[in-house]
Design an enzyme around this catalytic site. Structure first.
Site, PDB file in Angstrom:
ATOM      1  CB  SER A  59      51.019  -3.096  12.602  1.00 42.72           C
ATOM      2  OG  SER A  59      51.498  -2.743  11.333  1.00 42.72           O
ATOM      3  CG  ASP A  90      54.608   3.894  12.734  1.00 39.48           C
ATOM      4  OD1 ASP A  90      55.236   3.430  11.770  1.00 39.48           O
ATOM      5  OD2 ASP A  90      53.758   3.263  13.381  1.00 39.48           O
ATOM      6  CG  HIS A  98      55.163   0.213  13.272  1.00 38.74           C
ATOM      7  ND1 HIS A  98      53.909   0.744  13.113  1.00 38.74           N
ATOM      8  CD2 HIS A  98      55.065  -1.079  12.816  1.00 38.74           C
ATOM      9  CE1 HIS A  98      53.086  -0.160  12.577  1.00 38.74           C
ATOM     10  NE2 HIS A  98      53.769  -1.272  12.400  1.00 38.74           N
TER      11      HIS A  98
END
Lengths: 280, 280
Positions: B149, B225, B258
């Site tokens: 991320s 995600d 995620h």
């Protein structure tokens, strides 16, 4: 069918990690658990289940996030179910200590006030949870059980008292002889009262010494575990196994401590051990 | 030699996970990192290092506890170093949002008040941390870098701007084009000011589009995600790779989100990818 509510779902190694809550009769309140369903699980292919019991202060999350077990469960086609470690909630009795009350159910049925209303983790893990799991998910009634520390104690006690329910049992760093150590004596005095004769039914070493039926057992213990000599005393368990000729494999590991870094290092051997017995 | 203090040590897969803190020049304060040293690492056998950069809200702990990377690092003989995600402390500027300030350093050198005094994670990860690691532990100067991320963004930017420093780069769910998404625009406006021309040096897609030297790159992204289309936009990265003929392998995965459950599912492929390039 009891009402059951999904709280989260994460794809993991081709299968699914999910968290649920439901109304528990045994715990007289809301209970939470996590399940890992491997990719093989389907309506046409029911998979066996490993129940995992966590240690003091843990919830359903610690094992699922830290042990790295899903990779091997996905390969072997085994579901894993991790209950919380106690009843929870504002209406549930608690204690300021980390080793009593919420997060510290010790997998017993409490008989003493104020604990006896909700603290019935023994019944919950033995009966209610498997009934719910087997009615809800594509799993078989082939069960194995494992756990860490307080949960290792719980796994050994459940398997030793109910050999017909489990194909195999394992533990990491279990509280092996709770009637003789501070964690166990504090919790058992609170939950079960001061009649120490009532404690024996929840002591893995005492149960193993007198075991008639045998559930194959695997225990791993780190030699650098700070709780080793005061709280865990695995020698009590190996002595009991010797006395009753119990099929216990106890491995001691140089340098390993009480953390999930230890569990992650050896969880693969535990899952393969259970898979072998679940396949029989 | 800078002073460095060990905070914890856990044996893991035959090697050691350790946490340290030290005085950082770049961050003008105390910084914390974790290192996994595989069993092969010794004074006579220096091992390569994978730097791991975590995402928003994370510390040095998330990856080490949840990714399950130590098993493969132990097999491959690779050390892993995970810094914290920002400077920390009472004297360090902060923001109530989870996506700015402490826990959200974005791996840039801030130029704007009040951030510019401590928020220099770019310099810290590029220079100061590797210098400290290579002077302190039995590791070589062979480096790879990866992250998740915000940390995937950081890893890509560091490798694209410093191809001579890294053999390979990978990312999970990176913020691929921060100048065009809310997380990036908020952080860059605060740390770098409103002159958007200054932002391009920290945008992986803009950098990849113009890359001359090439560091082999692997990116994995879950299609379930929740941040995919608003914050991560991996298509910007694959468009950039196409434009500059950059060696990027981008894998999209049905159903994955995620979380660290996604990272754990594919970390083995990332470590094997890096091992291949580190061995050259």
């Amino acid at each position: 069918m009891p009402k059951i509510e999904m709280l989260s779902a994460n794809k993991s190694f081709g299968g699914w990690h999910k968290q649920y809550q439901h109304q528990s009769t045994a715990l007289d309140g809301t209970a939470r658990f996590a399940i890992y369903l491997p990719p093989q699980a389907s309506a046409n292919h029911k998979v066996p289940v490993l129940y995992w019991l966590s240690g003091l202060t843990c919830t359903d999350e610690n094992f699922m996030q830290k042990a790295g077990a899903q990779r091997i469960a996905a390969e072997l086609g085994i579901a894993i179910v991790a209950p919380d470690t106690s009843p929870r909630g504002e209406q549930v009795a608690d204690d300021p200590g980390y080793d009593l009350g919420q997060g510290a159910g010790f997998y017993v049925n409490a008989t003493q006030a104020p604990w006896h209303k909700h603290y019935r983790m023994y019944d919950y893990v033995l009966d209610e949870l498997p009934s719910l799991i087997e009615a809800t998910f594509p799993v078989s009634a082939q069960r194995a059980i494992s756990g860490h520390s307080m949960g290792g104690h719980g796994a050994l006690v459940l398997a030793l008292r109910n050999p017909e329910r489990y194909r195999s049992v394992s533990a990491f760093s279990p509280i092996s002889n709770p009637v003789n150590v501070p964690w166990g004596r504090k919790a058992f005095a609170a939950y079960l009262g001061t009649q120490t004769a009532d404690w024996a039914q929840y002591d893995a070493s005492l149960l193993m010494q007198q075991a008639q039926q045998r559930v194959p057992a695997l225990v791993d213990q780190g030699k650098a575990d700070p709780f080793l000599s005061e709280q865990l005393i695995p020698a009590a368990l190996s002595d009991a196994a010797r006395a009753s000729d119990y099929p216990l494999q106890l491995n001691l590991h140089e340098g390993y401590d009480h953390s999930y870094y230890f569990i992650a290092s050896f969880i693969e051997q535990h899952l393969r051990f259970h898979a072998e017995h679940l396949a029989r």
